[in-house]
Motif scaffolding. Structure first.
Motif, mmCIF file in Angstrom:
data_model
loop_
_atom_site.group_PDB
_atom_site.id
_atom_site.type_symbol
_atom_site.label_atom_id
_atom_site.label_comp_id
_atom_site.label_asym_id
_atom_site.label_seq_id
_atom_site.Cartn_x
_atom_site.Cartn_y
_atom_site.Cartn_z
ATOM 1 N N ALA A 26 -30.188 23.664 10.642
ATOM 2 C CA ALA A 26 -29.081 24.558 10.979
ATOM 3 C C ALA A 26 -29.579 25.991 11.148
ATOM 4 C CB ALA A 26 -28.000 24.485 9.896
ATOM 5 N N LYS A 27 -30.341 26.459 10.161
ATOM 6 C CA LYS A 27 -30.809 27.849 10.187
ATOM 7 C C LYS A 27 -31.786 28.087 11.337
ATOM 8 C CE LYS A 27 -29.214 29.404 6.015
ATOM 9 N NZ LYS A 27 -27.826 29.058 6.374
ATOM 10 N N GLY A 28 -32.633 27.096 11.588
ATOM 11 C CA GLY A 28 -33.664 27.282 12.603
ATOM 12 C C GLY A 28 -33.170 27.151 14.026
ATOM 13 N N SER A 29 -32.026 26.488 14.193
ATOM 14 C CA SER A 29 -31.560 26.201 15.549
ATOM 15 C C SER A 29 -30.205 26.821 15.846
ATOM 16 C CB SER A 29 -31.447 24.686 15.731
ATOM 17 O OG SER A 29 -30.483 24.186 14.816
ATOM 18 N N ASP A 30 -29.588 27.431 14.829
ATOM 19 C CA ASP A 30 -28.232 27.993 14.950
ATOM 20 C C ASP A 30 -27.150 26.933 15.136
ATOM 21 O OD1 ASP A 30 -28.542 30.601 14.347
ATOM 22 O OD2 ASP A 30 -28.307 31.383 16.386
ATOM 23 N N ILE A 31 -27.510 25.662 14.981
ATOM 24 C CA ILE A 31 -26.503 24.602 15.102
ATOM 25 C C ILE A 31 -25.673 24.575 13.814
ATOM 26 C CG2 ILE A 31 -26.105 22.115 15.336
ATOM 27 C CD1 ILE A 31 -28.904 21.915 16.642
ATOM 28 N N PRO A 32 -24.348 24.735 13.930
ATOM 29 C CA PRO A 32 -23.535 24.572 12.723
ATOM 30 C C PRO A 32 -23.457 23.090 12.358
ATOM 31 C CG PRO A 32 -22.148 25.108 14.603
ATOM 32 C CD PRO A 32 -23.553 25.068 15.111
ATOM 33 N N ILE A 33 -23.675 22.776 11.094
ATOM 34 C CA ILE A 33 -23.695 21.375 10.662
ATOM 35 C C ILE A 33 -22.688 21.163 9.538
ATOM 36 C CG2 ILE A 33 -25.107 19.499 9.720
ATOM 37 C CD1 ILE A 33 -27.561 20.812 10.919
ATOM 38 N N PHE A 34 -21.871 20.154 9.709
ATOM 39 C CA PHE A 34 -20.944 19.741 8.657
ATOM 40 C C PHE A 34 -21.486 18.478 8.022
ATOM 41 C CE2 PHE A 34 -18.334 22.132 11.560
ATOM 42 C CZ PHE A 34 -17.507 22.866 10.728
ATOM 43 N N ILE A 35 -21.535 18.472 6.700
ATOM 44 C CA ILE A 35 -21.891 17.226 6.033
ATOM 45 C C ILE A 35 -20.711 16.760 5.194
ATOM 46 C CG2 ILE A 35 -24.401 17.517 6.080
ATOM 47 C CD1 ILE A 35 -24.409 18.628 3.379
ATOM 48 N N VAL A 36 -20.406 15.482 5.333
ATOM 49 C CA VAL A 36 -19.350 14.870 4.539
ATOM 50 C C VAL A 36 -19.961 14.411 3.222
ATOM 51 C CG1 VAL A 36 -17.773 12.901 4.381
ATOM 52 C CG2 VAL A 36 -18.042 14.126 6.561
ATOM 53 N N GLY A 37 -19.322 14.756 2.123
ATOM 54 C CA GLY A 37 -19.800 14.311 0.814
ATOM 55 C C GLY A 37 -18.662 13.693 0.031
ATOM 56 N N HIS A 38 -18.856 12.440 -0.357
ATOM 57 C CA HIS A 38 -17.808 11.785 -1.144
ATOM 58 C C HIS A 38 -17.910 12.223 -2.594
ATOM 59 C CE1 HIS A 38 -16.857 9.529 2.299
ATOM 60 N NE2 HIS A 38 -17.969 8.819 2.296
ATOM 61 N N VAL A 39 -16.770 12.450 -3.167
ATOM 62 C CA VAL A 39 -16.727 12.817 -4.572
ATOM 63 C C VAL A 39 -16.672 11.533 -5.393
ATOM 64 C CG1 VAL A 39 -15.342 13.968 -6.330
ATOM 65 C CG2 VAL A 39 -15.626 15.011 -4.102
ATOM 66 N N THR A 40 -17.511 11.465 -6.393
ATOM 67 C CA THR A 40 -17.530 10.264 -7.230
ATOM 68 C C THR A 40 -16.382 10.309 -8.219
ATOM 69 O OG1 THR A 40 -19.081 11.361 -8.708
ATOM 70 C CG2 THR A 40 -20.023 9.985 -7.002
ATOM 71 N N LYS A 41 -16.197 9.209 -8.931
ATOM 72 C CA LYS A 41 -15.032 9.065 -9.817
ATOM 73 C C LYS A 41 -14.906 10.221 -10.812
ATOM 74 C CE LYS A 41 -15.436 4.151 -9.797
ATOM 75 N NZ LYS A 41 -16.909 4.203 -9.695
ATOM 76 N N ASP A 42 -16.043 10.728 -11.270
ATOM 77 C CA ASP A 42 -15.971 11.801 -12.260
ATOM 78 C C ASP A 42 -15.852 13.181 -11.616
ATOM 79 O OD1 ASP A 42 -18.466 12.047 -11.238
ATOM 80 O OD2 ASP A 42 -19.557 11.842 -13.107
ATOM 81 N N GLY A 43 -15.601 13.198 -10.303
ATOM 82 C CA GLY A 43 -15.328 14.466 -9.646
ATOM 83 C C GLY A 43 -16.547 15.197 -9.129
ATOM 84 N N SER A 44 -17.684 14.536 -9.121
ATOM 85 C CA SER A 44 -18.882 15.219 -8.653
ATOM 86 C C SER A 44 -19.255 14.744 -7.256
ATOM 87 C CB SER A 44 -20.044 14.962 -9.597
ATOM 88 O OG SER A 44 -20.305 13.580 -9.680
ATOM 89 N N ILE A 45 -19.906 15.600 -6.501
ATOM 90 C CA ILE A 45 -20.368 15.245 -5.169
ATOM 91 C C ILE A 45 -21.841 14.894 -5.290
ATOM 92 C CG2 ILE A 45 -20.736 16.029 -2.809
ATOM 93 C CD1 ILE A 45 -18.353 17.963 -3.325
ATOM 94 N N ALA A 46 -22.115 13.597 -5.485
ATOM 95 C CA ALA A 46 -23.487 13.102 -5.651
ATOM 96 C C ALA A 46 -24.251 13.950 -6.664
ATOM 97 C CB ALA A 46 -24.216 13.074 -4.332
ATOM 98 N N GLY A 47 -23.630 14.184 -7.789
ATOM 99 C CA GLY A 47 -24.247 15.069 -8.785
ATOM 100 C C GLY A 47 -23.778 16.469 -8.480
ATOM 101 N N PRO A 48 -22.990 17.037 -9.335
ATOM 102 C CA PRO A 48 -22.253 18.257 -9.001
ATOM 103 C C PRO A 48 -23.117 19.445 -8.623
ATOM 104 C CG PRO A 48 -22.137 17.762 -11.363
ATOM 105 C CD PRO A 48 -22.752 16.590 -10.706
ATOM 106 N N ARG A 49 -24.273 19.577 -9.250
ATOM 107 C CA ARG A 49 -25.029 20.803 -8.993
ATOM 108 C C ARG A 49 -26.068 20.622 -7.894
ATOM 109 N NH1 ARG A 49 -27.156 22.296 -14.606
ATOM 110 N NH2 ARG A 49 -26.006 20.558 -15.487
ATOM 111 N N VAL A 50 -26.058 19.457 -7.272
ATOM 112 C CA VAL A 50 -27.108 19.170 -6.291
ATOM 113 C C VAL A 50 -26.914 19.958 -5.008
ATOM 114 C CG1 VAL A 50 -28.135 17.388 -4.880
ATOM 115 C CG2 VAL A 50 -27.522 16.887 -7.228
ATOM 116 N N LEU A 51 -25.671 19.950 -4.514
ATOM 117 C CA LEU A 51 -25.446 20.563 -3.206
ATOM 118 C C LEU A 51 -24.827 21.940 -3.286
ATOM 119 C CD1 LEU A 51 -24.135 17.488 -1.238
ATOM 120 C CD2 LEU A 51 -26.329 18.622 -0.990
ATOM 121 N N GLU A 52 -24.181 22.240 -4.405
ATOM 122 C CA GLU A 52 -23.376 23.455 -4.415
ATOM 123 C C GLU A 52 -24.219 24.717 -4.272
ATOM 124 O OE1 GLU A 52 -22.568 24.141 -9.141
ATOM 125 O OE2 GLU A 52 -21.417 22.613 -8.119
ATOM 126 N N HIS A 53 -25.510 24.639 -4.641
ATOM 127 C CA HIS A 53 -26.346 25.822 -4.482
ATOM 128 C C HIS A 53 -26.862 25.975 -3.059
ATOM 129 C CE1 HIS A 53 -26.033 26.458 -8.649
ATOM 130 N NE2 HIS A 53 -26.763 25.429 -9.009
#
Ligand code: ZN
Length: 240
Positions: free
Chosen positions: A198-225
């Motif tokens: 995205a940064k190198g090409s200026d292409i805006p990218i959307f990623i879909v992330g499913h929230v797991t039962k405990d409310g985390s998106i594949a491990g809560p702190r993985v993507l949020e940073h």
């Protein structure tokens, strides 16, 4: 190539050289999973075409947000899509993330040219059916049914789309890691590579992330940073 075994907490992404019953970072029990890291040589290649520029000669940033035409999405994006941004669309499975993005990509495809919708969960024909129900049938809306990160990056680099969706990040896997798709390491590595694209090409990218039962998106702190914003379509936008 060197191989190394590490244990990664599947909740928070914390890593340890040995297995632990309780994660020292988030306190989760039995959350450590063994993952093999294939170390590709990280010798720094003198790639990149960026050159140092005097600060006064750097062209000023012009506001180029592009509205998606979907009010609630534009609102959480602060008015529209920003070039080179990586945006995580999070939420429970089945809440309408794919539908929302397919509609937004159709609108963009009609106005801005080719957009790439990577479908890792549904086949191309299933995505077509979904698109038909929504009236999303633009010739510029390109569907790629693919799970390999390397293949996705190569197609995107070739196509240079006006925008791109990866649905979902949990289905993408890189051959650089031996851990299963959806594991913390895979999600983090895939999101990192997509961010570089995205940064190198200026292409805006959307990623879909499913929230797991405990409310985390594949491990809560993985993507949020890593990502610009997290948008939960059930009315809970979380900006990071
Ligand atoms: Zn943890």
């Amino acid at each position: 190539m060197k191989q190394k075994t590490i244990f990664t907490c599947q909740k928070c992404g914390s890593q340890s050289p040995k297995w632990l019953g309780k994660c020292p970072d988030c306190g989760a029990w039995n959350s450590m999973a063994e993952e093999t890291v294939v170390k590709t040589s990280h010798s720094v290649r003198p790639t990149g075409s960026a050159q140092p520029v005097p600060i006064c000669d750097v062209p000023p940033q012009t506001e180029t947000r592009r509205p998606t035409g979907i009010g609630e999405l534009d609102r959480v994006l602060g008015g529209g899509i920003v070039p080179g941004s990586l945006v995580l669309i999070g939420g429970d499975p089945g809440i309408g993330k794919s539908t929302l993005l397919l509609q937004a990509m159709h609108t963009l495809a009609e106005e801005a040219g080719k957009v790439l919708y990577v479908s890792g969960e549904e086949s191309a024909s299933q995505t077509r059916l979904r698109g038909e129900r929504l009236g999303a049938s633009s010739k510029n809306l390109l569907i790629l049914a693919e799970n390999s990160l390397e293949a996705i990056l190569s197609q995107a680099a070739h196509l240079k789309p006006a925008a791109m969706v990866v649905d979902s990040i949990q289905t993408v896997w890189t051959s650089a890691l031996e851990s299963a798709p959806g594991s913390v390491s895979q999600v983090r590595e895939s999101a990192g590579k997509l961010m570089l694209l995205a940064k190198g090409s200026d292409i805006p990218i959307f990623i879909v992330g499913h929230v797991t039962k405990d409310g985390s998106i594949a491990g809560p702190r993985v993507l949020e940073h890593m990502v610009g914003s997290v948008y939960i379509p059930n009315g809970l936008p979380c900006m990071y």
